[in-house]
Design a protein around this motif. Structure first.
Motif, mmCIF file in Angstrom:
data_model
loop_
_atom_site.group_PDB
_atom_site.id
_atom_site.type_symbol
_atom_site.label_atom_id
_atom_site.label_comp_id
_atom_site.label_asym_id
_atom_site.label_seq_id
_atom_site.Cartn_x
_atom_site.Cartn_y
_atom_site.Cartn_z
ATOM 1 N N VAL A 292 -30.462 28.969 -17.403
ATOM 2 C CA VAL A 292 -29.300 29.171 -18.266
ATOM 3 C C VAL A 292 -28.089 28.403 -17.746
ATOM 4 C CG1 VAL A 292 -27.773 30.867 -19.332
ATOM 5 C CG2 VAL A 292 -30.163 31.465 -18.871
ATOM 6 N N CYS A 293 -27.517 27.605 -18.628
ATOM 7 C CA CYS A 293 -26.258 26.923 -18.360
ATOM 8 C C CYS A 293 -25.137 27.727 -19.009
ATOM 9 C CB CYS A 293 -26.296 25.508 -18.923
ATOM 10 S SG CYS A 293 -24.678 24.687 -18.982
ATOM 11 N N MET A 294 -24.162 28.161 -18.213
ATOM 12 C CA MET A 294 -23.015 28.877 -18.740
ATOM 13 C C MET A 294 -21.947 27.858 -19.148
ATOM 14 S SD MET A 294 -24.064 32.000 -18.525
ATOM 15 C CE MET A 294 -22.563 32.881 -18.960
ATOM 16 N N PHE B 111 -28.271 27.066 -23.110
ATOM 17 C CA PHE B 111 -26.878 27.341 -22.768
ATOM 18 C C PHE B 111 -26.405 28.640 -23.411
ATOM 19 C CE2 PHE B 111 -26.549 24.588 -26.537
ATOM 20 C CZ PHE B 111 -25.665 25.291 -27.349
ATOM 21 N N ASN B 112 -25.481 29.321 -22.723
ATOM 22 C CA ASN B 112 -24.877 30.556 -23.202
ATOM 23 C C ASN B 112 -23.370 30.352 -23.279
ATOM 24 O OD1 ASN B 112 -23.454 33.264 -22.729
ATOM 25 N ND2 ASN B 112 -25.535 33.937 -23.147
ATOM 26 N N THR B 113 -22.769 30.748 -24.392
ATOM 27 C CA THR B 113 -21.347 30.487 -24.627
ATOM 28 C C THR B 113 -20.449 31.658 -24.252
ATOM 29 O OG1 THR B 113 -21.583 31.212 -26.928
ATOM 30 C CG2 THR B 113 -21.837 28.854 -26.483
ATOM 31 N N GLY B 114 -20.985 32.678 -23.605
ATOM 32 C CA GLY B 114 -20.177 33.836 -23.246
ATOM 33 C C GLY B 114 -19.124 33.518 -22.191
ATOM 34 N N MET B 115 -17.919 34.065 -22.393
ATOM 35 C CA MET B 115 -16.851 33.899 -21.392
ATOM 36 C C MET B 115 -16.973 34.933 -20.285
ATOM 37 S SD MET B 115 -13.695 33.125 -24.011
ATOM 38 C CE MET B 115 -12.488 32.909 -22.694
ATOM 39 N N LEU C 70 -23.856 18.645 -20.203
ATOM 40 C CA LEU C 70 -25.206 19.195 -20.326
ATOM 41 C C LEU C 70 -25.383 19.896 -21.667
ATOM 42 C CD1 LEU C 70 -27.992 19.979 -19.283
ATOM 43 C CD2 LEU C 70 -26.928 21.871 -18.034
ATOM 44 N N THR C 71 -24.379 20.674 -22.077
ATOM 45 C CA THR C 71 -24.460 21.376 -23.357
ATOM 46 C C THR C 71 -24.552 20.395 -24.520
ATOM 47 O OG1 THR C 71 -23.199 23.233 -22.455
ATOM 48 C CG2 THR C 71 -23.298 23.036 -24.854
ATOM 49 N N ARG C 72 -23.798 19.315 -24.456
ATOM 50 C CA ARG C 72 -23.865 18.294 -25.508
ATOM 51 C C ARG C 72 -25.266 17.683 -25.601
ATOM 52 N NH1 ARG C 72 -19.355 15.997 -27.836
ATOM 53 N NH2 ARG C 72 -17.334 16.842 -27.192
ATOM 54 N N ILE C 73 -25.890 17.463 -24.462
ATOM 55 C CA ILE C 73 -27.243 16.900 -24.444
ATOM 56 C C ILE C 73 -28.220 17.859 -25.118
ATOM 57 C CG2 ILE C 73 -29.177 16.255 -22.944
ATOM 58 C CD1 ILE C 73 -27.084 15.157 -20.972
ATOM 59 N N ILE C 74 -28.101 19.157 -24.791
ATOM 60 C CA ILE C 74 -28.994 20.147 -25.393
ATOM 61 C C ILE C 74 -28.751 20.246 -26.895
ATOM 62 C CG2 ILE C 74 -29.632 22.597 -25.429
ATOM 63 C CD1 ILE C 74 -28.873 22.692 -22.439
ATOM 64 N N ARG C 75 -27.497 20.206 -27.309
ATOM 65 C CA ARG C 75 -27.191 20.262 -28.745
ATOM 66 C C ARG C 75 -27.753 19.033 -29.465
ATOM 67 N NH1 ARG C 75 -23.513 23.749 -30.927
ATOM 68 N NH2 ARG C 75 -23.020 22.182 -32.508
ATOM 69 N N ILE D 70 -27.024 27.740 -13.944
ATOM 70 C CA ILE D 70 -26.258 26.496 -13.890
ATOM 71 C C ILE D 70 -24.801 26.787 -14.239
ATOM 72 C CG2 ILE D 70 -26.057 24.160 -14.826
ATOM 73 C CD1 ILE D 70 -29.073 24.626 -15.790
ATOM 74 N N VAL D 71 -23.874 26.455 -13.325
ATOM 75 C CA VAL D 71 -22.462 26.733 -13.577
ATOM 76 C C VAL D 71 -21.615 25.522 -13.190
ATOM 77 C CG1 VAL D 71 -22.794 29.192 -13.153
ATOM 78 C CG2 VAL D 71 -21.988 27.738 -11.300
ATOM 79 N N LYS D 72 -20.435 25.440 -13.810
ATOM 80 C CA LYS D 72 -19.484 24.391 -13.451
ATOM 81 C C LYS D 72 -18.783 24.747 -12.149
ATOM 82 C CE LYS D 72 -16.332 21.138 -13.652
ATOM 83 N NZ LYS D 72 -16.621 19.787 -13.178
#
Length: 369
Positions: free
Chosen positions: A51-53, A30-34, A116-121, A79-81
């Motif tokens: 990559v999940c944004m 995942f990438n946390t960039g806005m 998804l980000t929570r799962i990766i974390r 991967i995007v919302k």
């Protein structure tokens, strides 16, 4: 068209196809960039990864021809919302979905990227597949658990041929400019541009270049670039760096930073979920100054391994205390884990290029005496 993201844990996300159709397998990060999704797509350091944004709206300013970091999209999947339906920007040339399809990147939109980000974390970087064939998805689970990440990713993104780039006019006079050989492990365009603007004349060489091939070009300094994958897989580069340590000033970024430590007897490890985004706080341990940095890496230097090397820690990540910079105790050699050219600060880390310049200047003065 429906699409699915299947993780090796068995978790399945159902969304809509975005970009190319088909299937893609890779490590899900995942990438946390806005902002900066175009730079993410074309950054060679993302080769082989999906990559999940985490920012929920992606694609709202479209794609232009100036922000690409390489000649093509490098990600394995995207991967995007929510995808911007009506992108708008004065530089926009095409939309994100069309760009993904053009480069054959399979994407998915409309899933819960926060979940998804929570799962990766929680679990760490996971193997996954994005597919538009959504029947019998459970069959993917055993295939994913056996899938092994490719180790030759640097070879796929490094330049196959040597090329040169001039210093940007006005940066320095001809006598003040410095010739830098760039070892290309998957370099971003913005790094090359930042060095040109710093007054460097560049010779970019493949990752397989030997120390002899580099030194015969009589550079003032050597730069070790960013790149993808496990640094321990770049055996030729490590050996070349080891042979150059006492020959020229050396500056490394990201993968180059890790390779430098490996060349001098240090060790690296795979992080749980890495640092990917433009909001990582890093402290310069000498000045105590803190800068907000842009990063993209899944491996880091094992600090304890540096005790038996000539390197010492110069920068530290304030989120997890990981090593963000090292220097050699005896030679003009240093490196950082983050990307000073990316500038989320926006330009507070460019002093590192000035430091490299100072080292080359001192070396030139010594050679003249």
């Amino acid at each position: 068209m429906k699409a699915a993201l299947v993780l090796e844990t068995g978790k399945v996300f159902i969304g809509e196809s975005y970009g190319a159709t088909g299937e893609a397998v890779g490590e899900v990060v995942f990438n946390t960039g806005m902002t900066g999704y175009q730079e993410v797509l074309t950054d060679p350091s993302y080769a082989g990864q999906m990559v999940c944004m985490t920012y929920p709206l992606i694609g709202n300013y479209g794609i232009n021809s100036q922000d690409d970091q390489s000649k093509k999209a490098q990600v394995q999947g995207f991967i995007v919302k929510e995808a911007g339906r009506h992108p708008s920007h004065w530089q926009m040339e095409k939309n994100l979905s069309r760009t993904l399809a053009q480069f054959g990147v399979v994407g998915i939109k409309g899933i819960d990227t926060r979940a998804l980000t929570r799962i990766i974390r929680e679990h760490g970087v996971l193997r996954g597949v994005i597919t538009t064939q959504i029947e019998h998805l459970e069959e993917w689970i055993p295939r994913l658990t056996k899938w092994i990440s490719p180790t030759d990713v640097v070879a796929k993104v490094s330049t196959p041929e040597i090329y040169t780039l001039p210093a940007i006019s006005g940066a320095r006079t001809e006598s003040e400019s410095y010739h830098v050989v760039v070892m290309d492990f998957g370099i971003k365009k913005n790094i090359l541009q930042a060095m040109q603007e710093s007054g460097f004349k560049l010779t970019v060489v493949p990752h397989t270049a030997s120390a002899e091939q580099i030194l015969e070009r009589n550079p003032d300094g050597v730069f070790l670039s960013n790149g993808p994958g496990d640094p321990k897989a770049v055996a030729e580069g490590i050996e070349t760096i080891r042979s150059l340590i006492d020959k020229r000033p050396i500056f490394g970024i990201c993968l180059g930073h890790q390779l430098l430590s490996l060349a001098l007897g240090g060790d690296t490890y795979k992080m749980k979920f890495g640092h990917r985004g433009g909001n990582q706080p890093v402290q310069d341990l000498q000045s105590k100054r803190v800068t907000i940095t842009s990063q993209n890496h899944g491996y880091a230097i094992a600090e304890a391994s540096l005790e038996q090397t000539p390197l010492y820690v110069t920068h530290r990540n304030l989120n997890d205390q990981s090593v963000e910079g090292v220097k050699h105790r005896d030679f003009p050699v240093f490196s950082v884990q983050y990307h000073p050219e990316a500038g989320p600060g926006p330009s507070e880390s460019l002093y590192l290029f000035e430091e490299f310049t100072d080292l080359m200047q001192k070396r030139r003065a010594q050679d003249a005496t």
